[in-house]
Design a protein around this motif. Structure first.
Motif, short mmCIF file in Angstrom:
data_model
loop_
_atom_site.label_atom_id
_atom_site.label_comp_id
_atom_site.label_asym_id
_atom_site.label_seq_id
_atom_site.Cartn_x
_atom_site.Cartn_y
_atom_site.Cartn_z
N LEU A 1 0.84 -1.19 0.00
CA LEU A 1 0.00 0.00 0.00
C LEU A 1 0.88 1.25 0.00
O LEU A 1 1.92 1.29 0.66
CB LEU A 1 -0.91 0.02 1.23
CG LEU A 1 -1.90 -1.13 1.39
CD1 LEU A 1 -2.82 -0.87 2.57
CD2 LEU A 1 -2.71 -1.37 0.13
N SER A 2 0.46 2.25 -0.74
CA SER A 2 1.21 3.51 -0.78
C SER A 2 1.06 4.25 0.54
O SER A 2 0.07 4.09 1.26
CB SER A 2 0.70 4.39 -1.93
OG SER A 2 0.84 3.72 -3.18
N PRO A 3 2.04 5.11 0.88
CA PRO A 3 1.94 5.90 2.12
C PRO A 3 0.73 6.84 2.08
O PRO A 3 0.26 7.24 1.01
CB PRO A 3 3.25 6.69 2.14
CG PRO A 3 4.16 5.97 1.21
CD PRO A 3 3.30 5.34 0.17
N ALA A 4 0.26 7.21 3.26
CA ALA A 4 -0.92 8.09 3.36
C ALA A 4 -0.69 9.43 2.68
O ALA A 4 -1.65 10.08 2.25
CB ALA A 4 -1.29 8.29 4.82
N GLY A 5 0.56 9.85 2.58
CA GLY A 5 0.86 11.15 1.98
C GLY A 5 1.15 11.11 0.50
O GLY A 5 1.43 12.16 -0.11
N ALA A 6 1.10 9.93 -0.13
CA ALA A 6 1.37 9.83 -1.56
C ALA A 6 0.30 10.59 -2.34
O ALA A 6 -0.86 10.69 -1.90
CB ALA A 6 1.40 8.38 -1.99
N ALA A 7 0.66 11.10 -3.51
CA ALA A 7 -0.25 11.97 -4.27
C ALA A 7 -1.57 11.28 -4.59
O ALA A 7 -2.65 11.86 -4.40
CB ALA A 7 0.44 12.44 -5.55
N ARG A 8 -1.51 10.05 -5.10
CA ARG A 8 -2.75 9.35 -5.46
C ARG A 8 -3.59 9.06 -4.22
O ARG A 8 -4.82 9.14 -4.27
CB ARG A 8 -2.43 8.06 -6.21
CG ARG A 8 -2.05 8.28 -7.67
CD ARG A 8 -1.72 6.96 -8.35
NE ARG A 8 -2.80 5.99 -8.27
CZ ARG A 8 -3.86 5.99 -9.09
NH1 ARG A 8 -3.96 6.88 -10.05
NH2 ARG A 8 -4.79 5.07 -8.95
N VAL A 9 -2.94 8.74 -3.12
CA VAL A 9 -3.69 8.47 -1.89
C VAL A 9 -4.35 9.75 -1.39
O VAL A 9 -5.51 9.72 -0.95
CB VAL A 9 -2.77 7.86 -0.82
CG1 VAL A 9 -3.53 7.66 0.49
CG2 VAL A 9 -2.21 6.52 -1.30
N ARG A 10 -3.64 10.87 -1.47
CA ARG A 10 -4.26 12.14 -1.05
C ARG A 10 -5.48 12.46 -1.90
O ARG A 10 -6.50 12.94 -1.39
CB ARG A 10 -3.23 13.29 -1.15
CG ARG A 10 -2.11 13.21 -0.15
CD ARG A 10 -1.47 14.59 0.05
NE ARG A 10 -1.08 15.19 -1.22
CZ ARG A 10 0.10 15.03 -1.81
NH1 ARG A 10 1.01 14.25 -1.23
NH2 ARG A 10 0.39 15.63 -2.95
N SER A 11 -5.40 12.17 -3.20
CA SER A 11 -6.55 12.40 -4.08
C SER A 11 -7.73 11.53 -3.68
O SER A 11 -8.87 11.99 -3.61
CB SER A 11 -6.15 12.11 -5.53
OG SER A 11 -7.27 12.22 -6.40
N TYR A 12 -7.46 10.28 -3.39
CA TYR A 12 -8.54 9.38 -2.97
C TYR A 12 -9.06 9.74 -1.58
O TYR A 12 -10.25 9.52 -1.28
CB TYR A 12 -8.06 7.92 -2.99
CG TYR A 12 -8.05 7.31 -4.38
CD1 TYR A 12 -9.19 7.33 -5.18
CD2 TYR A 12 -6.91 6.70 -4.88
CE1 TYR A 12 -9.20 6.77 -6.44
CE2 TYR A 12 -6.90 6.13 -6.15
CZ TYR A 12 -8.05 6.17 -6.93
OH TYR A 12 -8.05 5.61 -8.17
N ARG A 13 -8.21 10.28 -0.73
CA ARG A 13 -8.68 10.71 0.59
C ARG A 13 -9.73 11.80 0.45
O ARG A 13 -10.72 11.84 1.19
CB ARG A 13 -7.51 11.17 1.45
CG ARG A 13 -6.59 10.04 1.87
CD ARG A 13 -5.43 10.52 2.72
NE ARG A 13 -5.87 10.94 4.05
CZ ARG A 13 -5.04 11.28 5.02
NH1 ARG A 13 -3.72 11.26 4.80
NH2 ARG A 13 -5.51 11.65 6.19
N ARG A 14 -9.53 12.70 -0.52
CA ARG A 14 -10.54 13.73 -0.78
C ARG A 14 -11.83 13.08 -1.26
O ARG A 14 -12.93 13.48 -0.84
CB ARG A 14 -10.02 14.73 -1.81
CG ARG A 14 -8.93 15.67 -1.29
CD ARG A 14 -8.67 16.81 -2.25
NE ARG A 14 -8.08 16.36 -3.51
CZ ARG A 14 -6.77 16.23 -3.71
NH1 ARG A 14 -5.92 16.51 -2.74
NH2 ARG A 14 -6.32 15.83 -4.88
N GLN A 15 -11.72 12.08 -2.13
CA GLN A 15 -12.91 11.37 -2.59
C GLN A 15 -13.60 10.66 -1.43
O GLN A 15 -14.84 10.64 -1.36
CB GLN A 15 -12.54 10.36 -3.67
CG GLN A 15 -12.08 10.96 -4.98
CD GLN A 15 -11.88 9.90 -6.04
OE1 GLN A 15 -12.54 8.87 -6.05
NE2 GLN A 15 -10.94 10.14 -6.95
N ALA A 16 -12.83 10.09 -0.54
CA ALA A 16 -13.41 9.41 0.62
C ALA A 16 -14.20 10.38 1.48
O ALA A 16 -15.31 10.07 1.96
CB ALA A 16 -12.32 8.72 1.44
#
Length: 310
Positions: free
Chosen positions: A167-182
């Protein structure tokens, strides 16, 4: 491919799809097995996972090779937003994503679908443990072990989900984008695949969405692909008789109590309907010698491998 909704046995909520695939005879993403309880997950010409089952059904040692690629194309934020905004409610949203994933799996050239009966079910199976999700953020080695049925092994080895890449780190760019979606409530579900030889669920698509959900201290929505077990008439009859017996033995007219009995029956019936069948495996060309060669070449630091055959 034919598809029909799984019976909505729990309050009329969306359960998933039953489908019959006409082909292919052998999928690009498949399990191959050989002697010594060895197995290999192959994706076209790439080996993506190696495994050795322990004796007496105690667990499995695994090693990821870093070569896995999702069979699904990228899902854009605009598409995710449209799916949510044009769905009447959560059940409609879940149904649309289930159909969408089946559409994508049908045309994927590196996925696991092959001729046979399948279920694409919404949500985690009842046997899974919600608390195991968070371990993915702290204990998810490329070379590790999954405990089956406890067996006295370390608690961290008890898990229900195995990502096919870290799993990518919580601060990775794609994860940050999905966090906004979440946070907006539009993030697509993750797609999992039941593999009975590993006795766990593999992440087919949605590694970064899982990381995003866990970073937001929530659990991801999931769709689970599994070979259909097909509950027998005898199993269904047994559940019905047990339910009727509990109703008759109940000496109270309390509607809350009766509702609880009914919910329990509905949940048991739902579990039987969506239960996971046995994953088909193919003989490994080259047998044990080829498995050992691939393991030595792809994961030379896999120190637990020699002990795995004991």
């Amino acid at each position: 491919m034919t598809r029909t909704p799984l019976p909505a046995s729990v309050g009329g909520h969306w359960v998933g799809l039953a489908c019959v695939a006409k082909g292919p005879a052998r999928p690009a993403l498949r399990v191959e097995v050989t002697a010594g309880r060895r197995l290999m997950l192959r994706q076209a010409d790439q080996v993506v996972l190696l495994g050795v089952q322990r004796a007496r059904n105690q667990g499995v040692y695994y090693a990821r090779t870093g070569r896995y690629r999702s069979p699904l194309p990228p899902l854009t934020a605009d598409h995710a937003r449209r799916m949510r905004e044009t769905s009447l409610d959560d059940d409609a949203w879940a149904a649309r994503w289930t159909h969408k994933y089946l559409d994508l799996l049908q045309v994927a050239d590196n996925g696991p679908l092959h001729a046979g009966d399948w279920n694409l079910a919404w949500g985690m199976p009842s046997w899974t443990v919600a608390g195991h999700w968070q371990r993915l953020t702290t204990v998810d080695p490329d070379h590790g072990h999954i405990t089956w049925f406890g067996c006295g092994d370390p608690e961290d080895d008890q898990r229900d989900i195995l990502p096919l890449r870290p799993l990518s780190p919580a601060g990775a760019a794609r994860v940050r984008s999905y966090r906004r979606q979440a946070r907006e409530g539009i993030m697509p579900p993750a797609l999992l695949w039941w593999v009975s030889g590993l006795n766990t669920l593999l992440v087919l698509d949605g590694h970064d969405r899982i990381a995003a959900a866990l970073a937001e201290y929530t659990l991801p929505a999931v769709v689970v692909l599994a070979p259909a077990a097909g509950p027998s008439t005898a199993v269904q009859g047994r559940l019905v008789r047990a339910y009727e017996g509990r109703r008759q033995q109940s000496r109270t007219s309390d509607k809350t109590h009766i509702a609880a009995i009914t919910r329990r029956f509905a949940g048991q019936l739902n579990d039987a309907i969506r239960s996971e069948g046995r994953t088909r495996a193919w003989p490994l060309p080259g047998g044990t010698a080829d498995w050992d060669r691939q393991a030595t070449q792809l994961v030379p630091t896999w120190t637990s491998r020699p002990a795995a055959t004991v």
